[in-house]
Design an enzyme around this catalytic site. Structure first.
Site, PDB file in Angstrom:
ATOM      1  N   HIS A 277      13.544   9.398 -38.571  1.00  0.00           N
ATOM      2  CA  HIS A 277      14.172   8.487 -37.613  1.00  0.00           C
ATOM      3  C   HIS A 277      15.455   7.908 -38.196  1.00  0.00           C
ATOM      4  O   HIS A 277      15.493   7.510 -39.363  1.00  0.00           O
ATOM      5  CB  HIS A 277      13.188   7.358 -37.256  1.00  0.00           C
ATOM      6  CG  HIS A 277      13.701   6.414 -36.224  1.00  0.00           C
ATOM      7  ND1 HIS A 277      14.109   6.826 -34.971  1.00  0.00           N
ATOM      8  CD2 HIS A 277      13.888   5.066 -36.262  1.00  0.00           C
ATOM      9  CE1 HIS A 277      14.502   5.770 -34.271  1.00  0.00           C
ATOM     10  NE2 HIS A 277      14.384   4.696 -35.038  1.00  0.00           N
ATOM     11  N   ASP A 294      18.176  -0.420 -34.198  1.00  0.00           N
ATOM     12  CA  ASP A 294      17.162   0.631 -34.126  1.00  0.00           C
ATOM     13  C   ASP A 294      16.942   0.977 -32.660  1.00  0.00           C
ATOM     14  O   ASP A 294      16.576   0.110 -31.854  1.00  0.00           O
ATOM     15  CB  ASP A 294      15.855   0.151 -34.767  1.00  0.00           C
ATOM     16  CG  ASP A 294      14.796   1.241 -34.851  1.00  0.00           C
ATOM     17  OD1 ASP A 294      14.943   2.271 -34.164  1.00  0.00           O
ATOM     18  OD2 ASP A 294      13.812   1.061 -35.591  1.00  0.00           O
ATOM     19  N   CYS A 345      17.517   9.805 -31.532  1.00  0.00           N
ATOM     20  CA  CYS A 345      17.805   8.653 -32.398  1.00  0.00           C
ATOM     21  C   CYS A 345      19.131   8.823 -33.141  1.00  0.00           C
ATOM     22  O   CYS A 345      19.902   7.865 -33.304  1.00  0.00           O
ATOM     23  CB  CYS A 345      16.671   8.413 -33.381  1.00  0.00           C
ATOM     24  SG  CYS A 345      16.293   9.832 -34.434  1.00  0.00           S
TER      25      CYS A 345
END
Length: 386
Positions: A277, A294, A345
């Site tokens: 990630h 995030d 991501c």
């Protein structure tokens, strides 16, 4: 005029009574225009005095006119109205002296309000000046709309065709572009990570961040002054035995190597890789913040603590000054665009850096990701033309 327009006979209860001219009484002179008229209504008698003067060619003609009770009533009411108007005028005349003190009192009340009105005038003038100042500082709305529109400019058919060809398997082993400053080669296979559903790799991320810096150098007035660390910086920084090793990255930021002073940058972007990630950390010197973004809404206090310590050491090493960042805010950015799948991501991370380096809010969403993948590939392929 009602009396003069009366007819020569009266009609009451369907009975017409002819009125004949009567002899003028002895007590009224022939020259007088005043006559007594006898009125008969419903068997009742009444007397009234009528003035009738009509002037034709300078002469006065006299006639007798009968008056009904309604005519008499009209004349009586008119007299009452005149009397009432006269009394009103007399009253105003008598009370004229009372108006003077009332006027003075109103004038005194108005004068007592003058200081307050003067204060309000000052406040209005001050606020107008403030408004004029803010208007000057406010960015041009059209210019701002153009800046926001720029990251979303559609690709042409030729550009889409070029990207599609680069994504094809026939370009797999072929070196499509080489970034000279970073010495990164982008083959067709590496670029294919920008196809829908794929995870971004280090090479594409690092080349894109290099392009962001070069964009700023070309148009310094259009973008914030920023530094973009590559994807290996944070791993190196925390590779020491104690989890922090400033010496391992100390030479990464020398002015000779960068060509500019890191401490003069408004924002310093640090890609954070968490196994599978991607996140983004920002040393926001401009706003005195350490920020963490995030796309899945996660937080990591350790990352911000490490970067705060790094920045203090960096300032001390490069300038010899001791800086206190204890008052800087540690912010986990909320209300930011979030991914709705398990593979975008990396795209969210590099677009956070793109928009923040423009000084823009993060005005995009998951639905823009397919377009951003094509646009990123096009911008990398542009190196071939350069």
């Amino acid at each position: 005029s009602t009396a003069l327009g009366a007819s020569g006979h009266c009609k009451k209860d369907k009975e017409v009574i002819d009125v004949e001219e009567e002899t003028v009484k002895d007590d009224v002179s022939e020259d007088s225009s005043i006559e007594e008229v006898e009125v008969v209504e419903d068997g009742r008698e009444g007397r009234s005095v009528v003035w009738d003067q009509r002037e034709f060619d300078g002469k006065v003609a006299e006639r007798n006119f009968p008056l009904s009770s309604s005519v008499i009533s009209d004349l009586t009411n008119a007299n009452l109205k005149v009397d009432s108007a006269g009394k009103m005028l007399d009253s105003l005349s008598l009370n004229r002296e009372l108006d003077v003190p009332i006027h003075k009192k109103l004038l005194e009340d108005a004068e007592r309000r003058n200081p307050k009105l003067s204060s309000l005038d000052f406040q209005i003038e001050l606020n107008e000046k403030r408004r004029a100042t803010f208007q000057v500082l406010r960015p041009d709305k059209k210019h701002e709309e153009d800046i926001i529109r720029e990251p979303f400019v559609p690709l042409t058919k030729e550009e889409v065709a070029e990207v599609s060809l680069a994504f094809s398997n026939s370009s797999g082993r072929k070196v499509l572009v080489t970034h000279e400053n970073s010495n990164i080669e982008i083959t067709g296979k590496i670029l294919q990570c920008l196809r829908p559903g794929a995870w971004l790799n280090d090479e594409v991320i690092n080349v894109y961040l290099e392009l962001l810096k070069e964009r700023e150098k070309r148009e310094p007035k259009k973008f914030l002054k920023c530094h973009f660390f590559n994807t290996f910086f944070y791993k190196k920084l925390v590779s020491g035995r104690s989890g922090y090793d400033f010496k391992s990255v100390r030479r990464w930021t020398s002015q000779r190597k960068l060509g500019y002073c890191l401490l003069e940058c408004d924002k310093i972007f640090v890609p954070i890789h968490k196994e599978i990630h991607w996140c983004l950390a920002v040393i926001n010197k401009k706003d005195e913040k350490f920020q963490y973004l995030d796309s899945l809404g996660g937080i990591d206090s350790q990352v911000l603590k490490v970067l705060a310590r790094y920045f203090v050491d960096e300032v001390k090493d490069k300038s010899g000054e001791d800086i206190d960042v204890s008052s800087w805010k540690q912010e986990y950015v909320e209300d930011l665009p979030e991914q709705e799948n398990g593979f975008d991501c990396g795209m969210f991370m590099i677009k956070y850096a793109d928009f923040y380096s423009r000084g823009l809010r993060l005005c995009f969403s998951q639905e823009h990701m397919p377009y951003f993948r094509l646009r990123t590939a096009k911008e990398i392929l542009r190196l071939k033309a350069e």
